[in-house]
Design an enzyme around this catalytic site. Structure first.
Site, PDB file in Angstrom:
ATOM      1  N   HIS A   1      31.324 115.854 103.065  1.00  0.00           N
ATOM      2  CA  HIS A   1      29.951 116.433 102.287  1.00  0.00           C
ATOM      3  C   HIS A   1      29.857 117.524 101.663  1.00  0.00           C
ATOM      4  O   HIS A   1      28.839 118.411 101.559  1.00  0.00           O
ATOM      5  CB  HIS A   1      28.887 116.647 103.952  1.00  0.00           C
ATOM      6  CG  HIS A   1      28.743 117.968 104.804  1.00  0.00           C
ATOM      7  ND1 HIS A   1      28.961 119.127 104.337  1.00  0.00           N
ATOM      8  CD2 HIS A   1      29.882 117.684 105.470  1.00  0.00           C
ATOM      9  CE1 HIS A   1      29.461 119.601 105.422  1.00  0.00           C
ATOM     10  NE2 HIS A   1      29.919 119.297 106.377  1.00  0.00           N
TER      11      HIS A   1
ATOM     12  N   GLU B   1      29.857 131.829 116.153  1.00  0.00           N
ATOM     13  CA  GLU B   1      30.783 131.388 115.463  1.00  0.00           C
ATOM     14  C   GLU B   1      31.028 132.598 114.199  1.00  0.00           C
ATOM     15  O   GLU B   1      31.625 132.623 112.835  1.00  0.00           O
ATOM     16  CB  GLU B   1      30.328 130.141 114.145  1.00  0.00           C
ATOM     17  CG  GLU B   1      32.040 129.355 114.044  1.00  0.00           C
ATOM     18  CD  GLU B   1      31.392 128.153 113.558  1.00  0.00           C
ATOM     19  OE1 GLU B   1      30.847 127.905 112.707  1.00  0.00           O
ATOM     20  OE2 GLU B   1      32.245 127.275 113.898  1.00  0.00           O
TER      21      GLU B   1
ATOM     22  N   GLU C   1      28.562 128.838 101.531  1.00  0.00           N
ATOM     23  CA  GLU C   1      28.988 128.785 103.756  1.00  0.00           C
ATOM     24  C   GLU C   1      29.523 130.103 103.464  1.00  0.00           C
ATOM     25  O   GLU C   1      29.168 131.162 104.016  1.00  0.00           O
ATOM     26  CB  GLU C   1      29.343 128.070 103.895  1.00  0.00           C
ATOM     27  CG  GLU C   1      28.659 126.748 104.226  1.00  0.00           C
ATOM     28  CD  GLU C   1      28.761 125.685 103.092  1.00  0.00           C
ATOM     29  OE1 GLU C   1      29.549 126.118 102.290  1.00  0.00           O
ATOM     30  OE2 GLU C   1      28.531 124.616 103.019  1.00  0.00           O
TER      31      GLU C   1
ATOM     32  N   ASP D   1      26.778 129.071 108.875  1.00  0.00           N
ATOM     33  CA  ASP D   1      27.081 129.714 107.274  1.00  0.00           C
ATOM     34  C   ASP D   1      25.898 128.883 107.060  1.00  0.00           C
ATOM     35  O   ASP D   1      26.277 128.943 105.414  1.00  0.00           O
ATOM     36  CB  ASP D   1      27.938 129.759 107.331  1.00  0.00           C
ATOM     37  CG  ASP D   1      29.408 128.721 107.714  1.00  0.00           C
ATOM     38  OD1 ASP D   1      28.259 127.693 107.846  1.00  0.00           O
ATOM     39  OD2 ASP D   1      30.194 128.404 107.709  1.00  0.00           O
TER      40      ASP D   1
ATOM     41  N   ARG E   1      29.488 120.815  99.370  1.00  0.00           N
ATOM     42  CA  ARG E   1      28.713 120.927  97.575  1.00  0.00           C
ATOM     43  C   ARG E   1      29.957 120.900  96.711  1.00  0.00           C
ATOM     44  O   ARG E   1      29.687 120.423  95.726  1.00  0.00           O
ATOM     45  CB  ARG E   1      28.837 121.867  97.779  1.00  0.00           C
ATOM     46  CG  ARG E   1      26.274 121.894  98.525  1.00  0.00           C
ATOM     47  CD  ARG E   1      25.853 123.087  98.426  1.00  0.00           C
ATOM     48  NE  ARG E   1      24.330 122.299  98.067  1.00  0.00           N
ATOM     49  CZ  ARG E   1      23.875 122.021  99.294  1.00  0.00           C
ATOM     50  NH1 ARG E   1      23.923 121.816 100.148  1.00  0.00           N
ATOM     51  NH2 ARG E   1      22.112 121.862  98.793  1.00  0.00           N
TER      52      ARG E   1
ATOM     53  N   HIS F   1      27.605 111.208 105.259  1.00  0.00           N
ATOM     54  CA  HIS F   1      25.745 112.177 105.587  1.00  0.00           C
ATOM     55  C   HIS F   1      24.909 111.324 104.864  1.00  0.00           C
ATOM     56  O   HIS F   1      24.953 111.104 103.250  1.00  0.00           O
ATOM     57  CB  HIS F   1      27.329 113.505 104.588  1.00  0.00           C
ATOM     58  CG  HIS F   1      26.515 114.714 104.828  1.00  0.00           C
ATOM     59  ND1 HIS F   1      25.351 115.197 103.962  1.00  0.00           N
ATOM     60  CD2 HIS F   1      26.496 115.836 105.748  1.00  0.00           C
ATOM     61  CE1 HIS F   1      24.276 116.093 104.990  1.00  0.00           C
ATOM     62  NE2 HIS F   1      25.527 116.841 105.726  1.00  0.00           N
TER      63      HIS F   1
END
Ligand code: UD1
Ligand code: UDP
Length: 398
Positions: free
Chosen positions: A234, A143, A157, A121, A236, A266
């Site tokens: 990580h 997936e 995502e 994604d 957003r 990250h």
């Protein structure tokens, strides 16, 4: 490694132009660390099968990630046919999307694949599927069907995977729950296959190597007298205030003398900066660069507890029998929550600390959460996907 400023198309010379005599090509497009971990084993399966005289896998990495991608390619021994070297420091979503949509069409034109494979994604996933759709090439989505039903979490995502579904011809769902989401959205049943997650193929293969005595290369000094807590984050939607709260919780946990915290940070500057500013120098917290896959799986194996917002880590930890506290309010991976190995704690420091202390101080509850579960796969997903692709392309099986 530094990446070129302008996206470049490399490797084109090694790939002959497609002719009627050459095998059918499948083009795998990926660009970030988790996509690479989940697609490199599939590249291996597609390359190894004895019918590959009829089928040629071609690999295009977008380079959305650089160091974190190259680490994975090296471990799996995958040499991309194309590297678009898209990454720029602190790239915005519109810039990244625009560069991907400009760089991918020449690759599709050169390769002329019968099928394009994307995974997950990310922005590479969405742009890979969209560019293939524009070129009239069918898409297989690995997936497929994960959903939180909240377009703001995870961002971007959830939107990426919903859009990827609309662009896809062959849907490889990791679980029956993910397949149900697709069915409810009107995806034709014959185009969906439940395969397990290819990430479980990867983690079980690495676990077996480590259990057989392979040295992982993990060099972080670990104190066996203290309980290891591994942290990664990580997302957003947690940038800014969310990360400040996560760091406050981790600092509070680190005040306990019986724990050791290791956080491979990250490389996104929105993560690196606050973590560095708020936690660097704490005597009980080891901040390190992202680890290669082998040492990271080794670190998870040695952990008492994992605190993370990572999708991939949520899937891998149950296979290793490690309890996970998820730094999010929603998850598209409810199976491990239902199995009792994973618990959602969000980013509220009080909740993160309380749930961690409960597991540190309550051995019976800890044991219950540490049972090994494999809700996401049995390590055979790549074989199933390869068979389905061969069948879709009418390639004779051995
Ligand atoms: C991306 C994906 C996210 C996925 C995550 C896995 C998007 C929008 N986001 O988030 O879905 O869960 O990867 O980790 O597709 N950087 C480096 N070196 C690297 C990688 C990143 O320096 O090897 C830095 C760069 O400054 C880069 C920034 O991180 O601009 C952000 O990278 P980006 O891929 O846009 O977002 P991620 O947060 O990594
Ligand atoms: N991982 C790794 N090194 C690290 C941290 C994570 O190899 O230092 C692996 C982890 O085992 C998992 C994947 O990276 O397979 C998860 O990547 P990430 O959390 O960046 O992305 P997500 O899965 O959330 O999209």
């Amino acid at each position: 490694m530094t990446s070129p400023k302008v996206a470049s198309l490399t490797g084109t010379n090694s790939l002959p132009n497609k002719t009627a005599a050459t095998p059918k090509r499948v083009l795998l497009i990926f660009g970030t660390r988790p996509e690479a971990i989940k697609l490199c084993p599939l590249v291996g399966t597609l390359r190894n099968i004895s019918f590959n005289v009829h089928l040629e896998p071609v690999v295009c990495v977008t380079g959305q990630h650089r160091e974190m991608l190259d680490q994975v390619l090296e471990i799996f021994g995958v040499r991309p046919d194309f590297d678009l070297a898209i990454m720029q420091q602190g790239q915005t979503l519109p810039e990244l999307t625009a560069r991907l949509l400009q760089a991918l069409p020449p690759v599709l034109e050169k390769v002329q694949p019968s099928l394009t494979i994307v995974q997950g994604d990310t922005t590479t996933t969405l742009c890979g599927a969209l560019a293939a759709f524009y070129a009239g090439i069918p898409v297989a989505h690995v997936e497929a069907g994960l959903r939180t039903f909240n377009f703001r979490s995870p961002f971007p995502e959830e939107m990426n995977r919903v859009l990827a579904t609309r662009l896809t011809t062959l849907h490889f769902a990791a679980t029956s729950g993910a397949a149900d989401h697709l069915l409810r959205e009107g995806v034709p049943p014959a185009s969906i296959q439940v395969t397990g997650n290819t990430g479980i193929d990867a983690v079980l293969a690495v676990r077996d190597r480590l259990e057989a005595g392979t040295h992982s290369g993990l060099t972080v000094p670990l104190d066996p007298a203290r309980k290891l807590i591994v942290v990664t984050a990580h997302r957003r939607e947690s940038f800014g205030h969310g990360f400040e709260k996560i760091c406050r919780a981790i600092a509070q946990l680190a005040d306990r003398a019986d724990v050791q915290i290791v956080w491979p940070v990250h490389r996104n500057p929105n993560v690196l900066k606050p973590v560095d500013a708020l936690l660097r120098g704490h005597p009980n917290i080891t901040l390190i660069d992202p680890l290669e896959y082998l040492p990271f799986v080794d670190l998870m194996r040695r952990a008492y507890l994992i605190i993370t917002d990572s999708g991939g880590v949520q899937e891998e930890a149950p296979s290793l029998g490690k309890p996970v506290l998820v730094l999010r309010d929603t998850t598209e991976r409810p199976e491990a929550v239902a199995a009792g190995t994973v618990r959602l704690v969000g980013t509220d420091p009080a909740k993160i600390v309380a749930e961690s202390l409960y597991l540190l101080d309550n051995p019976a509850e800890y044991r219950r959460m540490s049972e090994v579960h494999n809700p996401y796969g049995d390590g055979q997903a790549c074989g199933r996907i390869t068979q389905a692709i061969a069948s879709h392309l009418s390639i004779p099986l051995p």
